[in-house]
Each structure stands twice: as C-alpha cells, then as structure tokens.
Design an enzyme around this catalytic site. Sequence first.
Site, PDB file in Angstrom:
ATOM      1  N   HIS A  98      32.188  29.316  49.929  1.00 57.93           N
ATOM      2  CA  HIS A  98      31.797  30.819  49.930  1.00 57.93           C
ATOM      3  C   HIS A  98      32.772  31.856  50.438  1.00 57.93           C
ATOM      4  O   HIS A  98      33.284  31.527  50.885  1.00 57.93           O
ATOM      5  CB  HIS A  98      30.326  31.011  50.801  1.00 57.93           C
ATOM      6  CG  HIS A  98      29.849  29.796  50.929  1.00 57.93           C
ATOM      7  ND1 HIS A  98      28.313  30.035  50.420  1.00 57.93           N
ATOM      8  CD2 HIS A  98      29.458  28.621  51.904  1.00 57.93           C
ATOM      9  CE1 HIS A  98      27.459  28.599  50.634  1.00 57.93           C
ATOM     10  NE2 HIS A  98      27.946  28.330  51.039  1.00 57.93           N
ATOM     11  N   HIS A 108      30.154  24.616  44.042  1.00 53.84           N
ATOM     12  CA  HIS A 108      29.849  23.518  45.302  1.00 53.84           C
ATOM     13  C   HIS A 108      29.884  22.468  43.926  1.00 53.84           C
ATOM     14  O   HIS A 108      29.503  22.543  42.489  1.00 53.84           O
ATOM     15  CB  HIS A 108      28.558  23.442  45.079  1.00 53.84           C
ATOM     16  CG  HIS A 108      27.759  21.828  45.283  1.00 53.84           C
ATOM     17  ND1 HIS A 108      26.938  20.878  44.329  1.00 53.84           N
ATOM     18  CD2 HIS A 108      28.036  21.193  46.532  1.00 53.84           C
ATOM     19  CE1 HIS A 108      27.011  20.121  44.977  1.00 53.84           C
ATOM     20  NE2 HIS A 108      27.371  19.762  45.913  1.00 53.84           N
ATOM     21  N   ASN A 110      30.619  17.985  43.826  1.00 58.02           N
ATOM     22  CA  ASN A 110      30.575  16.379  44.504  1.00 58.02           C
ATOM     23  C   ASN A 110      31.067  15.417  43.454  1.00 58.02           C
ATOM     24  O   ASN A 110      30.782  15.411  42.173  1.00 58.02           O
ATOM     25  CB  ASN A 110      29.161  16.312  44.945  1.00 58.02           C
ATOM     26  CG  ASN A 110      29.027  15.213  45.587  1.00 58.02           C
ATOM     27  OD1 ASN A 110      28.157  14.243  45.087  1.00 58.02           O
ATOM     28  ND2 ASN A 110      29.558  14.665  46.399  1.00 58.02           N
ATOM     29  N   HIS A 147      30.548  26.776  31.488  1.00 62.49           N
ATOM     30  CA  HIS A 147      29.569  25.969  31.519  1.00 62.49           C
ATOM     31  C   HIS A 147      30.564  24.974  29.953  1.00 62.49           C
ATOM     32  O   HIS A 147      30.137  24.026  29.710  1.00 62.49           O
ATOM     33  CB  HIS A 147      28.536  26.101  30.046  1.00 62.49           C
ATOM     34  CG  HIS A 147      27.454  26.401  31.576  1.00 62.49           C
ATOM     35  ND1 HIS A 147      26.379  25.021  31.762  1.00 62.49           N
ATOM     36  CD2 HIS A 147      26.773  27.038  32.473  1.00 62.49           C
ATOM     37  CE1 HIS A 147      25.508  25.466  32.479  1.00 62.49           C
ATOM     38  NE2 HIS A 147      25.638  26.633  32.840  1.00 62.49           N
ATOM     39  N   GLY A 261      25.877  10.092  59.385  1.00 61.43           N
ATOM     40  CA  GLY A 261      26.626  10.700  59.204  1.00 61.43           C
ATOM     41  C   GLY A 261      26.667  11.832  60.509  1.00 61.43           C
ATOM     42  O   GLY A 261      26.098  11.994  60.557  1.00 61.43           O
ATOM     43  N   ARG A 262      28.090  12.041  60.375  1.00 61.52           N
ATOM     44  CA  ARG A 262      28.571  13.286  61.030  1.00 61.52           C
ATOM     45  C   ARG A 262      28.260  14.852  60.609  1.00 61.52           C
ATOM     46  O   ARG A 262      28.233  15.169  59.550  1.00 61.52           O
ATOM     47  CB  ARG A 262      29.998  13.371  60.917  1.00 61.52           C
ATOM     48  CG  ARG A 262      31.073  14.145  61.687  1.00 61.52           C
ATOM     49  CD  ARG A 262      32.775  13.569  61.778  1.00 61.52           C
ATOM     50  NE  ARG A 262      32.974  14.510  62.055  1.00 61.52           N
ATOM     51  CZ  ARG A 262      33.408  15.887  62.239  1.00 61.52           C
ATOM     52  NH1 ARG A 262      33.628  16.574  61.270  1.00 61.52           N
ATOM     53  NH2 ARG A 262      34.568  16.918  63.381  1.00 61.52           N
TER      54      ARG A 262
END
Length: 302
Positions: A98, A108, A110, A147, A261-262
């Site tokens: 951010h 983002h 992952n 892209h 999860g944490r």
Amino acid sequence: MSEVSLQAVKDYLLDLQDRICDALGAEDGAATFREDSWEREQGGGGRSRVLENGAVIEKGGVNFSHVFGEQLPPSATEARPELAGRSFQAMGVSLVIHPKNPYVPTSHANVRFFVAEKEGEAPVWWFGGGFDLTPYYGFEEDVVHWHQTAKVACQPFGKEIYPEFKTWCDDYFYLKHRNEPRGVGGLFFDDLNRFDFDTSFALMRSIGDAYVPAYQPILARRKDHEFGDRERQFQLYRRGRYVEFNLVYDRGTIFGLQSGGRTESILMSLPPLVRWDYDYHPEPNSAESELYHKFLIHREWV
C-alpha cells in the site's frame, strides 16, 4: 511424472521473499522490513516481514508461510470433496504493498503450493498464485507494462496461458456486491497440476519472478508525483474496496482463518488507513471518475 520436491519449492519461496523485500526496500529508501518469525501450534510456521511508514510505502507486507495439518479446512475441500480426510501441507509467499502516494497503485502478489496426502494413495498437489494491480489514478502505460510483463512470464508455457490466467484474474478479483472489479487485474491461477511437477513449478517461478519487474518501474515512475488532500481522500475511499474483497471473498484469507493460521499475518494485507463514504459518486469528468470509466472495466491491455 516428475517427482514432487517440497524442499525445492520452500527454498525458492524463501529466496523470492528475500529478493522482493530487497527490491522494495531499496525503492523506498527510508524504511526497512521488520521480520517476525512465528510458529503455528497445529504445525508449521513462517516469517512475516512488514515495512511501515516509509518514504514511499505506507504499509507493505511480504509473508512466507509453511503450514501443515491432519485435515484440510472446509474452504479447501468444498470444491474438491475427494480431498476430505487427507493431511496437507501448504506453503507460499503472499504480499500486498500500500503506497503513500495515491498516484502509485497498490499491488498484490501470491505464489503457493499445496499437497494433500493419504496413506496408500498418491499425493494430490497443485500450485496457485498470480499478481494484480489496483490503481487509484490510472495511467495507461503503467497498466500496459504490468500486463506485458505478465504475458512474457507466461509465454514459454503456451500462448493460451496468459489470456486464461488474465480472464481468471478478472473474474476472481471482482466485488459482486459492488458490481465492479477490484483493479485492473493481471494473473490468477489455482489448482494448477495440468503439467508435470517440474513444468508446473517452473510456471509458478516465472510468475513469482515477474512481480518485481512488473511493479518496481511503476513505483519508481509515480512515487514523487505531486498530490493533495483530494487525492489522498479518494485513495482512502478506494482502499475500502480492498478491505471488502479481502474480508468477504479472498480464498487465502478464508483458508488462513479456517485452518487456524496466524491472524496478524493473514490480516497483514489490510491498509493502515481507510474510509467509507455513504453513497459516494465521483464528480462527472473528474480524474476520479476516469478510474471507473477507463480502468475499472473489462479491457484487453496487450
């Protein structure tokens, strides 16, 4: 089929986390990532790295986790009931940046690997991941660059991969209750095991490695752009969409919370400041309205 190597995936993910933190920390120049290593009571752990109140990055989190357990949570078995009752291992790197400047988009990324095992049966494994971009004030050259970098990362694995993963991203990062996309997309894939392990792993690496060259030039180009309170308030308002998506729809958030999860690491993706305005509509023909008409629409960018 090539042999599954959990250690090779883990080594890659830890190295990827290092490289991303080094690149983003250098771009910020003022703050550094704070590392927080943690263990999960039910099995596994991870290392969370957070940069806060930098010169360029208001809050950025780059998280590595490797967790395991005796059975998959409902979010993982809902679409695949054959996985019920299998033990699992899940590992991945997940990050959200951010920025302070409203002219710099939020990003983002992952990449992740799952394996579900049962005695006497072959392991079921798959890769997932991708990256997506959420501008507040859009620049066409930035989105095209994003892209184009994504397309190049996919090309060695077949010309159908980029359009497939782009469409998947457009469909996934969509706020149904708002009837609008979260941003301008990028790549998204899940349940990837159509190739052998080595090829699938190579595709995940190619996408993971493409994040920094996709985002860093945009960050560098826009981080010193002048802005005032109007732009800041619009950025905070649009961040609300990010929060809504992550808490209502995001599979990773839901999986993390359901699997014990944490919480600090799972909610690391949320921005530090955000606002909601009742029934807000941007002024016609304003820079703010341009986001909706030119960028938050379905487009073929490359």
